[in-house]
Design a protein around this motif. Structure first.
Motif, PDB file in Angstrom:
ATOM      1  N   VAL A 727       0.848  -1.188   0.000  1.00  0.00           N
ATOM      2  CA  VAL A 727       0.000   0.000   0.000  1.00  0.00           C
ATOM      3  C   VAL A 727       0.886   1.240   0.000  1.00  0.00           C
ATOM      4  N   GLN A 728       0.577   2.167  -0.907  1.00  0.00           N
ATOM      5  CA  GLN A 728       1.324   3.417  -0.947  1.00  0.00           C
ATOM      6  C   GLN A 728       0.447   4.511  -1.528  1.00  0.00           C
ATOM      7  N   GLY A 729       0.753   5.739  -1.158  1.00  0.00           N
ATOM      8  CA  GLY A 729       0.024   6.899  -1.659  1.00  0.00           C
ATOM      9  C   GLY A 729       0.979   7.925  -2.201  1.00  0.00           C
ATOM     10  N   ALA A 730       0.741   8.370  -3.410  1.00  0.00           N
ATOM     11  CA  ALA A 730       1.607   9.353  -4.049  1.00  0.00           C
ATOM     12  C   ALA A 730       0.790  10.132  -5.057  1.00  0.00           C
ATOM     13  N   GLY A 731       1.139  11.397  -5.203  1.00  0.00           N
ATOM     14  CA  GLY A 731       0.411  12.253  -6.138  1.00  0.00           C
ATOM     15  C   GLY A 731       0.879  12.074  -7.551  1.00  0.00           C
ATOM     16  N   THR A 732      -0.060  12.070  -8.488  1.00  0.00           N
ATOM     17  CA  THR A 732       0.282  12.080  -9.912  1.00  0.00           C
ATOM     18  C   THR A 732       0.099  13.462 -10.500  1.00  0.00           C
ATOM     19  N   GLN A 733      -0.685  14.308  -9.812  1.00  0.00           N
ATOM     20  CA  GLN A 733      -0.841  15.715 -10.142  1.00  0.00           C
ATOM     21  C   GLN A 733      -0.727  16.510  -8.858  1.00  0.00           C
ATOM     22  N   LYS A 734      -0.634  17.824  -8.997  1.00  0.00           N
ATOM     23  CA  LYS A 734      -0.388  18.634  -7.800  1.00  0.00           C
ATOM     24  C   LYS A 734      -1.581  18.675  -6.860  1.00  0.00           C
ATOM     25  N   MET A 737      -3.928  12.539  -4.886  1.00  0.00           N
ATOM     26  CA  MET A 737      -3.108  11.485  -4.294  1.00  0.00           C
ATOM     27  C   MET A 737      -3.665  10.152  -4.780  1.00  0.00           C
ATOM     28  N   GLU A 738      -2.829   9.366  -5.427  1.00  0.00           N
ATOM     29  CA  GLU A 738      -3.233   8.061  -5.943  1.00  0.00           C
ATOM     30  C   GLU A 738      -2.808   6.989  -4.949  1.00  0.00           C
ATOM     31  N   ILE A 739      -3.808   6.227  -4.475  1.00  0.00           N
ATOM     32  CA  ILE A 739      -3.554   5.141  -3.528  1.00  0.00           C
ATOM     33  C   ILE A 739      -3.569   3.829  -4.307  1.00  0.00           C
ATOM     34  N   THR A 740      -2.489   3.055  -4.217  1.00  0.00           N
ATOM     35  CA  THR A 740      -2.386   1.781  -4.944  1.00  0.00           C
ATOM     36  C   THR A 740      -1.942   0.693  -3.973  1.00  0.00           C
ATOM     37  N   TRP A 741      -2.184  -0.566  -4.373  1.00  0.00           N
ATOM     38  CA  TRP A 741      -1.771  -1.699  -3.560  1.00  0.00           C
ATOM     39  C   TRP A 741      -1.707  -2.946  -4.430  1.00  0.00           C
ATOM     40  N   THR A 742      -1.115  -4.016  -3.869  1.00  0.00           N
ATOM     41  CA  THR A 742      -1.048  -5.300  -4.564  1.00  0.00           C
ATOM     42  C   THR A 742      -2.300  -6.097  -4.216  1.00  0.00           C
ATOM     43  N   PRO A 743      -3.134  -6.436  -5.200  1.00  0.00           N
ATOM     44  CA  PRO A 743      -4.403  -7.098  -4.879  1.00  0.00           C
ATOM     45  C   PRO A 743      -4.187  -8.538  -4.402  1.00  0.00           C
ATOM     46  N   VAL A 774     -13.824  -0.018  -3.281  1.00  0.00           N
ATOM     47  CA  VAL A 774     -13.519  -0.195  -4.706  1.00  0.00           C
ATOM     48  C   VAL A 774     -13.177  -1.661  -4.943  1.00  0.00           C
ATOM     49  N   LYS A 775     -13.214  -2.035  -6.203  1.00  0.00           N
ATOM     50  CA  LYS A 775     -12.842  -3.402  -6.579  1.00  0.00           C
ATOM     51  C   LYS A 775     -11.502  -3.472  -7.301  1.00  0.00           C
ATOM     52  N   THR A 776     -11.076  -2.342  -7.860  1.00  0.00           N
ATOM     53  CA  THR A 776      -9.776  -2.312  -8.540  1.00  0.00           C
ATOM     54  C   THR A 776      -8.700  -1.883  -7.549  1.00  0.00           C
ATOM     55  N   PRO A 777      -7.430  -2.255  -7.783  1.00  0.00           N
ATOM     56  CA  PRO A 777      -6.364  -1.940  -6.823  1.00  0.00           C
ATOM     57  C   PRO A 777      -5.835  -0.518  -6.979  1.00  0.00           C
ATOM     58  N   ARG A 778      -6.778   0.460  -7.038  1.00  0.00           N
ATOM     59  CA  ARG A 778      -6.343   1.844  -7.225  1.00  0.00           C
ATOM     60  C   ARG A 778      -7.493   2.771  -6.870  1.00  0.00           C
ATOM     61  N   HIS A 779      -7.157   3.871  -6.182  1.00  0.00           N
ATOM     62  CA  HIS A 779      -8.156   4.893  -5.886  1.00  0.00           C
ATOM     63  C   HIS A 779      -7.459   6.249  -5.864  1.00  0.00           C
TER      64      HIS A 779
END
Length: 1265
Positions: A727-734, A737-743, A774-779
């Motif tokens: 799990v990690q959170g990082a911005g793709t725009q200013k 914040m995009e939160i992603t993880w390994t499903p 959500v159902k996808t590994p991204r928010h």
């Protein structure tokens, strides 16, 4: 007492343990050597350093008198040191300071003395001028050439060379003696082919002085004839030289004597004459030569005995012999000795009322005399001390009292030298001190020997006792041994010896104690080590290394192969309890050693791995069959199968695979692995998976086909047991914040409708949580502030429930570009290719993200050389982190650069700083672009080169060094220097057989640049063939490609060799020039060949570094032509010369015909003269046109004369005037003639006037053409 003195002397500047400050008399710690020779070009440093408490003061004597340092402005003394510094930067003569110096170090408790330092200035005098006459000598006679070098300080190194700086070849016939003279046992005719010059090299100035050369004239009875020498078995009789018995050239006579000092090297020398040259052998009378100390030098003419002792005295003799006889010389060796210590006096520390003694015993030959001094004065002249008694080499102290401290000097001297030693006597009254750190921790392996240290100090000497755990009796005896220095030794440490040990030091003034904690650790042992194995190539052997060790110690396991560290590549896997090799090959065969180590001990185990060639004829095992599922449970099932035929290679393993039909239907995954001896296994299962299984059998040959799948087995669902990872959170725009993880995968979902509950909030305990399912590994979270921290949780959920509460992860919202630029950018040029940068950092509030680096953008704006094009491509150098300085390197010398700086975060670069300009100084050039070598014939070699690609400054010329070589023999190196504009050179060969090696480099004012090295082509009969080496492991190289330009080529290839394999690229030109380039292991496999010749055909091989190229496995490629070369000169072709001769003959015949016709009245008019005489001022006179005929041969008045001398009809349709489109008719032939040749008439005026056209020679030529 000795231990106390050593401990006290170890304290810097007389300091004891913390809180203690002990008085200490001076002790000399550093001084210059007794015989001190200095370089006259440098400042003089005479060292003298001492310690003591109070800090000593220093004074000097020179030649026995007080040396007033303050009166001489050139002399100074270092602070807190007695070292003298004599500075000659402002002038002065070093010779004025020669003499004998002695240093005195004083404090309140005494005076210490240095040795007497004899200062001398190095001298390298010039060779005295002398006229050297030609030396005439009969062939076969002995000869010695005297050197007599000038007496330098230190003595120079002598060597003989010719005036052309070629070393004189030496052997048992011709050699240099220890005195520098050159001795000829017998002179031969070839000795006159060179001259002989003695050279002296002086150590400090590093100069070489050369004596005027000797020239030999050898008188011979027979002329020199190589053929007669080759055909004669005896060289001397062939030359008519009389053979003679040996006689000694040095030393003279039959006996001599030599004295040597103990401890130095003894060198005995015997040089003999005779025909043929004698052999020298050495013996010692009455015994053998000293064993382990002797060495024969100078072709056995010198015997060196190192580190001479009294036992080496005696008679030595050398025996010189040849086939005509022998002669002997005896050398009587006497060994004397400068004084050397038997008992050097040691510092003495006494308590009030104690007794002690100083002993000074020395030996030598003659026996040295002993003199005592106290504080630098003879002891006889010192104030009387009733507690002191001098008895020869011993001073006895009785009932010493406070205030008796002093420094005593012992001087032992004889005619060969002296020894001076300082020893202080310090009377102290000090309570006990423990010098070791407090609360030491000692770790030891069980049953090993160990020692607990407790260094102490006190005066009177304290008594020391050890106790364990603060109670009990003194520890001494049995397993314990107490030493006088305070150490407690244990013969064998046991578990019950663990604990806290206390050392207590006591004297009449008090006591002190310290504690040491002892921990006894379990030993490191390999309980299952690797075993010898015999495996087949391609298999997967496992080497075991199971280790048992103390859990409180860090364990390190390393592997060795053939006693060298093993490189763990991608074919090997190192695990906690062993090493697995995948796809083993023949190169893996060898000794494997497992080394298990901790900070205290280590253990090792070794085994040998044998790799057999793979059996290609053995088939793989048959597939297992009849899979059956039994013992069906919630989380397990038993799988049973019937093995297939192993085909004469035992099955080693079974691999069980599974497939599920929800997440990845049709994809098989490895489930587990089992030994080849079983056919049934209980499989662990996950909830909510519709399983299907299959089995694969494995033996040494390979794997079988998979079995037919089993029936399916569906497990019941359950709530997830784990949450997503990564799990990690990082911005793709200013502003997000995009939160992603390994499903979770199919075996982790545990139920239908898998989803994820995402929760986040700003990193503030008072903040509120937001959530989304959500159902996808991204928010993606939008409208976030710039770069602020967030707390993030991601929890798995299915229809059966939720997973346990997840851990909190810190993420960050998006970054924006930095708002500020670095300021105050300053540049300092370091050298021609590097600069140092400093700048003022930006404020952290302006970064708007995570500071990644400062970045310097720079580009080459121009070169300081005129008309040199440069690339202005922007480059940058990164300086990671928050820093304010850095270095930019790899710049081009002699260029103008521009530079600007930015600060960078995860979003990108911030604004740019002000552009700075700077020049780089001149540097050395790169190598010339190419060096081409051509051999038009056997007499000459043509060289051609191009200027360096990067001159890096103003070229001042080229330097060419070259030498001939033939096999391993090389000739003299010759040097040519060229102007910067010269790029060609022709070498006239003196030897048509040898090849030449050329070294070319350009130079600037800074120095010489990089060298390009080329060799002249080999002759055809020098080629060598190498048999190809068979690759036994089946690996190969293919798809070798060459992308060529005029002077370079990119070479690429494919291969299936193991990772880490190095290759060799070998290429040969059509003129047989061969080169090889090693290529390190890399991906992809490629190399660039530089400095190729345009328009040349190359053969190229690629092969592993341990192999050899196959004769037929090459490719060819051709470099493109940079210019036309090697073209056929048409002017030298026979057919062309014949054609030109035929045309010239034909033209000559036509000219003769024309001349004959004109002599009959023909005319070659250039214009219409209209019966007028030639006016000298006519314009056509300037044009060079004139008439060739007289008045009688003028054309008709109304006729028009053509350019080729024919009279044209005025109404001709082909009139050149008509083509002129009005005006005057002009004729332009190659720009060489433009003139007026007619006046245009109206057509009506010329109609009807016809005349016949005469044939002109020019028309005749055109008609033939």
């Amino acid at each position: 007492r000795d231990e106390m003195e050593k401990l006290a002397s170890a304290w810097p500047e007389g300091r004891g343990p913390p809180g203690a400050l002990l008085p200490q008399p001076p002790t000399i710690t550093k001084q210059s050597v007794k015989d001190y020779i200095v370089d006259p070009r440098d400042n003089i440093f005479i060292e003298c350093e001492a310690k003591g408490n109070p800090v000593p003061t220093f004074s000097w004597t020179r030649n026995g008198k007080f040396f007033n340092v303050a009166k001489d402005p050139k002399v100074s003394m270092r602070r807190r040191s007695g070292t003298l510094v004599i500075d000659f930067h402002s002038g002065g003569r070093p010779e004025d300071y020669e003499g004998e110096y002695q240093c005195f170090a004083r404090n309140d408790y005494g005076t210490a003395l240095s040795s007497k330092i004899h200062l001398q200035v190095s001298k390298s005098p010039l060779w005295p001028k002398e006229k050297v006459d030609v030396i005439e000598v009969d062939e076969g006679a002995p000869l010695s050439l005297q050197c007599n070098p000038p007496p330098g300080l230190p003595s120079p190194v002598i060597f003989w060379m010719s005036s052309s700086m070629e070393p004189i070849h030496q052997d048992k016939r011709v050699s240099q003696g220890q005195n520098g003279d050159l001795y000829f046992s017998n002179v031969m005719l070839q000795d006159a082919q060179t001259d002989y010059s003695c050279n002296a090299r002086f150590h400090f100035t590093h100069t070489i002085q050369q004596k005027n050369p000797y020239t030999l004239k050898v008188k011979t009875k027979k002329p020199h004839n190589e053929t007669s020498l080759r055909n004669h078995t005896d060289m001397y009789s062939a030359r008519g030289v009389t053979e003679t018995t040996p006689s000694f050239m040095y030393p003279y006579g039959t006996s001599s004597s030599q004295m040597v000092l103990r401890g130095v090297d003894l060198l005995l020398e015997c040089i003999a004459s005779g025909v043929p040259a004698p052999d020298i052998m050495w013996y010692k009378k009455g015994g053998e030569l000293p064993a382990g100390k002797t060495k024969l030098e100078n072709f056995n003419k010198a015997l060196r005995i190192s580190n001479v002792s009294e036992e080496d005295s005696g008679e030595y003799f050398c025996l010189a012999s040849n086939k005509m006889g022998s002669i002997r010389h005896t050398i009587s060796v006497r060994v004397k000795a400068a004084p050397y210590w038997l008992d050097e006096p040691q510092n003495l520390i006494l308590a009030p009322g104690e007794d002690g003694r100083l002993v000074c015993r020395a030996n030598g030959n003659p026996k040295p005399a002993i003199q005592w001094l106290v504080n630098g004065e003879p002891i006889e002249a010192s104030p009387p001390n009733p507690s002191r008694e001098v008895a020869g080499d011993t001073i006895v102290f009785r009932d010493t009292q406070i205030g008796s401290s002093a420094v005593y000097q012992c001087n032992a001297s004889n005619e060969h030298g002296y020894l001076l030693a300082n020893a202080f006597v310090s009377v102290l009254d000090v309570p006990p001190r423990i010098l070791a750190p407090r609360n030491q921790l000692i770790k030891v392996i069980q049953y090993n020997r160990t020692r607990l240290d407790c260094p102490f100090f006190g005066s009177p000497i304290p008594t020391l006792r050890w106790f364990k755990n603060g109670q009990g009796n003194t520890l001494d005896g049995g397993n314990y041994k107490a030493h006088e220095n305070g150490s407690l030794e244990m013969n064998m440490a046991r578990k019950e010896d663990q604990g806290i040990y206390t050392c207590v030091a006591t004297n009449i003034l008090g006591k002190a104690e310290a504690q040491v904690r002892l921990e006894v650790k379990d030993p490191t042992r390999i309980v299952r080590g690797p075993e010898d194995q015999v495996v087949k190539r391609g298999s997967m052997p496992r080497l075991h290394c199971r280790v048992k060790h103390d859990p409180t110690l860090k364990l390190t396991v390393t592997w060795l192969k053939d006693d060298a560290p093993l490189y763990i590549g991608n074919r090997m896997k190192k695990e906690d309890d062993g090493l697995t090799i995948y796809g083993v090959a023949e190169k893996d065969q060898g000794d494997y050693t497992c080394v298990a180590s901790t900070e205290l001990d280590k253990d090792s185990a070794k085994a040998y791995l044998t790799v057999l060639a793979r059996c290609c004829a053995c088939p793989r095992p048959d597939r297992p069959r009849d899979l059956e599922l039994t013992d069906l449970a919630e989380r397990s099932v038993r799988l049973t199968w019937i093995p297939g035929d192993d085909n004469n290679s035992p099955i080693t393993d079974y691999i069980v695979q599974f497939e599920e039909d929800r997440f990845q239907p049709g994809t098989w995954h490895n489930h587990s692995r089992y030994p080849g001896s079983v056919n049934s296994a209980v499989l662990s299962l996950s909830p909510y998976v519709n399983y299907q299984f299959r089995v694969i059998a494995v033996n040494d040959v390979g794997s079988s086909l998979p079995s037919v799948p089993s029936e399916r087995y569906q497990t019941n669902g359950a709530r997830p047991e784990i949450n997503p990872t990564g799990v990690q959170g990082a911005g793709t725009q200013k502003n997000n914040m995009e939160i992603t993880w390994t499903p979770l995968n199919a075996t982790q979902a545990y139920g239908p409708n898998l989803r994820y509950i995402v929760r986040w909030r700003r990193r503030d305990p008072r903040g509120s949580w937001y959530n989304e399912t959500v159902k996808t590994p991204r928010h993606v979270v939008w409208n976030t502030p710039i770069y602020v921290p967030y707390e993030i949780k991601v929890q798995a959920e299915n229809d059966f429930g939720r997973a346990p509460e997840p851990d909190t992860v810190i993420g960050y919202s998006g970054e924006d570009y930095p708002k500020a630029a670095p300021t105050d950018v300053r540049i300092r040029v370091l050298n021609s290719t590097a600069i140092a940068l400093t700048w003022t950092r930006v404020h952290l509030d302006t970064i708007q993200g995570q500071l990644k680096e400062y970045r310097a953008y720079f580009w080459r704006d121009s070169s300081l050389l005129k008309n040199l094009w440069v690339s202005k491509k922007r480059q940058y150098v990164s300086f990671p982190g928050d820093r304010n300085r850095g270095i930019v390197s790899r710049l081009f010398p002699y260029s103008n650069y521009k530079l600007e700086m930015v600060v960078t975060n995860g979003r990108g670069d911030g604004p740019r700083s002000e552009v700075k300009e700077f020049p780089t100084p001149e540097g050395v050039p790169s190598s010339p672009r190419y060096l081409r070598i051509r051999q038009p014939n056997l007499e000459s070699i043509n060289l051609e080169w191009d200027h360096p690609e990067h001159p890096n400054g103003v070229l001042t010329g080229y330097n060419l060094r070259y030498q001939a070589f033939n096999g391993s023999k090389t000739g003299r190196t010759l040097v040519e220097n060229f102007s910067p504009n010269q790029t060609r050179f022709t070498l006239q060969r003196t030897d048509p057989i040898s090849r030449y090696r050329f070294f070319l480099r350009a130079r600037t004012q800074v120095g010489d640049g990089e060298t390009i090295v080329e060799e002249s082509p080999a002759l055809l009969n020098e080629g060598m063939c190498r048999a190809p080496a068979a690759d036994t492991n089946g690996s190969s190289i293919w798809d070798i490609r060459a992308l060529a330009n005029s002077n370079w080529a990119n070479i690429t290839w494919s291969h299936n060799y193991s990772a880490g394999t190095d290759f060799v690229v070998k290429y040969i030109t059509s003129n047989k020039t061969e080169k090889s380039i090693p290529v390190k292991a890399q991906t992809p496999s490629s190399v660039q060949l530089a400095n190729l010749t345009p328009g040349m055909v190359y053969k190229l091989w690629v092969f592993p570094i341990w192999s050899s190229p196959s004769e037929h496995s090459y490719i060819t490629f051709t470099t493109s032509s940079a210019y036309t070369k090697n073209h056929v000169d048409i002017a030298t072709q026979g057919w062309f010369i014949g054609l030109m001769c035929a045309i010239a003959l034909l033209v000559l015949i036509l000219l003769i015909v024309c001349f004959i016709k004109r002599s009959r009245g023909g005319k070659y008019p250039v214009r219409d003269n209209k019966d007028e005489h030639l006016n000298p001022e006519d314009k056509n006179v300037e044009d060079g046109s004139f008439d060739y005929s007289d008045e009688d041969n003028k054309p008709l008045p109304n006729s028009q004369t053509s350019l080729d001398g024919t009279i044209k009809q005025q109404e001709s349709d082909d009139s050149l005037v008509d083509y002129g489109e009005g005006g005057e008719g002009q004729f332009n032939e190659d720009g060489s003639f433009i003139g007026q040749y007619t006046v245009k008439k109206d057509k009506e005026e010329t109609e009807g006037n016809e005349s016949s056209e005469a044939t002109s020679p020019v028309n005749a030529i055109y008609s033939l053409a």
